[in-house]
Design an enzyme around this catalytic site. Structure first.
Site, mmCIF file in Angstrom:
data_model
loop_
_atom_site.group_PDB
_atom_site.id
_atom_site.type_symbol
_atom_site.label_atom_id
_atom_site.label_comp_id
_atom_site.label_asym_id
_atom_site.label_seq_id
_atom_site.Cartn_x
_atom_site.Cartn_y
_atom_site.Cartn_z
ATOM 1 N N GLU A 226 5.768 -3.406 0.865
ATOM 2 C CA GLU A 226 5.796 -3.098 -0.577
ATOM 3 C C GLU A 226 5.036 -1.789 -0.740
ATOM 4 O OE1 GLU A 226 7.353 -4.698 -2.809
ATOM 5 O OE2 GLU A 226 7.644 -6.681 -1.922
ATOM 6 N N GLY B 168 2.235 2.352 5.205
ATOM 7 C CA GLY B 168 3.300 1.351 5.395
ATOM 8 C C GLY B 168 4.276 1.745 6.490
ATOM 9 N N GLY C 36 0.840 -1.202 0.000
ATOM 10 C CA GLY C 36 0.000 0.000 0.000
ATOM 11 C C GLY C 36 0.868 1.243 0.000
ATOM 12 N N SER C 37 0.300 2.332 0.496
ATOM 13 C CA SER C 37 1.009 3.609 0.427
ATOM 14 C C SER C 37 2.176 3.654 1.421
ATOM 15 C CB SER C 37 0.045 4.751 0.749
ATOM 16 O OG SER C 37 -0.319 4.684 2.114
#
Ligand code: UN1
Length: 511
Positions: free
Chosen positions: A264, A247, A242-243
């Protein structure tokens, strides 16, 4: 009426968002409702009953119990279970690909391609189930053997994003499964139906063959359960896609309880086009990289550095290509369209805000730059923006939309420095036919990203490689190569088969 894409997968217009194991879906009806919206027309696709705290607790207990069985199951037998999932996904590829296109908004070929990634990682994981190798070392002591083994972690948490609503789960869950873990999935609230369908396909195949439950699912109407999940000591590894903003929070919370996280996060990926580049390859790669999935891949091409000697030519060719794409924007479930809508209204707003910022910073909109207000849904035109420098705030920021900033350079080293000069470090590529340029780009003083390609765009990574990136992309690696190690704990074993007790480092300890 239930959408035909849902009925093709046995889904109705009201679904439980919680898979409890034992073929059982939760009957909870008072924990809120998630209503995924069709990004093409703004209509609610179905009602998904969110999970309660009691559902969540039951799932974690069952996952822990299942782990006790699964860790004793030989890895090649675990591979057999994953093979059944890959087979079942192959059977349902067309229907699941259509559901991904419908719910997420990506084109039908890209929806199918995403399911293909699931099948591919499944088959990769089957092979992996016989290859979870550890090293053997030479002990410094006589009559001693030293080696390492890889053991499963336990219960793995997977939090996935809307843009790859099924493949990212499969990268994590199928590899985690052959490694001996049980996984619990919390999908994006924007794409719960794709998650429910994937769980049904895989779990039915497993249940029919008598395998224990290795995949669980919950859906959170708010963020309380997701928070509890991240903070839960029973979740040995949290894999988050995600963002960068969320994150960072996840990484900090998991680190606080000494758990393991795999992150990620965002990308701000660039392509460099040098004066020797073959534009027959470069132009389609740039356009697919920037416009594919309507710019909503973490690997989307967001920046383009073109050598000054070919800048005008490349820009003209891109404008022509963008004009072609504009004619093929529409319903993503129609395979003739190249680009669908953005997934949400928020996405459209972020796109418009970035376009305004780009203009305010002195950028020129060479193509697109508008939302399509003549129709329903979240459609925008892909945008080409020139005249900004790499340090402009809007260029430094990942906007999850089809906006490409085109910039000029004169010297390759300068271009590589510019491509590296962003907070993110996911994917990068160089188009060249010059061997020296290619090797320089891939060298230790070249791209600083987790993915660096030559004569291939930034997106569309194959599952066989380790996927992930550096800096604010989070450092995680998943999918192929030896990314499986993230889902296992390493144990070093030394065995003394001599009849004496020598100490390491030559230490004497005479009693
Ligand atoms: C993502 O956008 O989160 O490399 C994953 C690609 C795809 C995966 C993207 N295979 O573009």
């Amino acid at each position: 009426m239930t959408h035909s894409v849902l009925t093709a997968l046995g889904l109705s217009d009201t679904e439980s968002g919680t898979y409890l194991g034992n073929g059982e879906w939760s009957k909870t009806r008072d924990a809120g409702v998630i209503e995924p919206v069709n990004p093409t027309d703004g209509e609610v696709l179905a009602r998904v009953q969110a999970s309660s705290q009691a559902d969540y607790d039951l799932i974690v207990e069952r996952a822990q119990a299942a782990f006790k069985i699964w860790r004793k199951t030989p890895a090649p037998r675990r591979g057999e279970a994953v093979r059944l999932c890959a087979d079942a996904l192959r059977t349902h590829k067309d229907a699941l690909g259509s559901l991904v296109a419908l719910e997420m908004g990506k084109s039908k070929p890209e929806g199918d391609g995403e399911v293909q990634e699931m099948i591919d990682i499944g088959e990769f994981a089957v092979g992996l189930s016989r290859q979870l190798y550890g090293l053997t070392m030479h002990s410094e002591r006589p009559g001693h053997r030293m080696y390492e083994q890889w053991h499963p972690m336990g219960v793995v948490g997977i939090i996935s994003a809307f843009n790859f609503p099924v493949a990212v789960w499969a990268w994590n869950a199928l590899v985690a499964a052959v490694c001996g873990n049980i996984s619990i999935w919390k999908p994006s609230p924007k794409t719960p139906l794709s998650a429910i369908a994937s769980m049904k396909i895989c779990n039915e195949a497993l249940n029919k063959a008598g395998f224990p439950d290795i995949f669980f699912l919950f859906n959170d109407a708010g963020s309380d359960l997701a928070q509890a999940f991240v903070d839960d000591k029973r979740i040995a590894l949290v894999s988050f896609t995600g963002s960068t903003k969320v994150g960072r929070h996840v990484g900090e919370r998991v680190a606080k309880r000494m758990g393991r996280s795999l992150l990620e996060l965002g990308g701000n990926n660039a392509i460099i086009v040098d004066p020797t580049a073959d534009l027959k390859l470069a132009i389609p790669a740039i356009v697919f990289g920037a416009v594919g999935t309507a710019g909503q891949r973490c690997t989307t091409t967001r920046r383009l550095f073109v050598h000054e000697s070919i800048y005008a030519d490349v820009l003209a060719k891109l404008k022509t290509a963008y004009g072609q794409v504009e004619k093929k924007i529409g319903d993503p479930t129609d395979a003739a369209n190249l680009m669908g809508p953005l997934n949400s209204r928020d996405g459209v707003q972020a796109y418009l805000t970035a376009i305004e910022k780009a203009k305010a910073s002195g950028g020129t909109i060479e193509s697109g730059g508008k939302a399509l207000t003549d129709r329903k849904g979240n459609f925008v035109l892909p945008a080409l923006v020139s005249g900004l420098t790499n340090d402009a705030e809007v260029v430094q920021t990942e906007t999850f939309a089809p906006i490409l900033y085109v910039m000029k350079y004169s010297d390759l080293e300068e271009a590589i420095d510019l491509q590296n000069d962003v907070p993110q470090g996911l994917s990068s590529s160089l188009f060249t036919t010059d061997l020296r340029a290619s090797e320089q780009f891939l060298s230790a003083w070249g791209s600083d990203c987790g993915i660096a390609n030559v004569n291939i765009g930034t997106s569309g990574a194959e599952i066989g490689g380790a996927f992930g990136g550096e800096k604010e992309t989070g450092g995680g690696r998943e999918s192929g190569s030896d990314a499986w190690r993230a889902y296992m704990r390493r144990q070093t074993n030394t065995i003394n088969y001599s009849d004496s007790m020598p100490l390491a480092q030559g230490i004497k300890f005479d009693l």
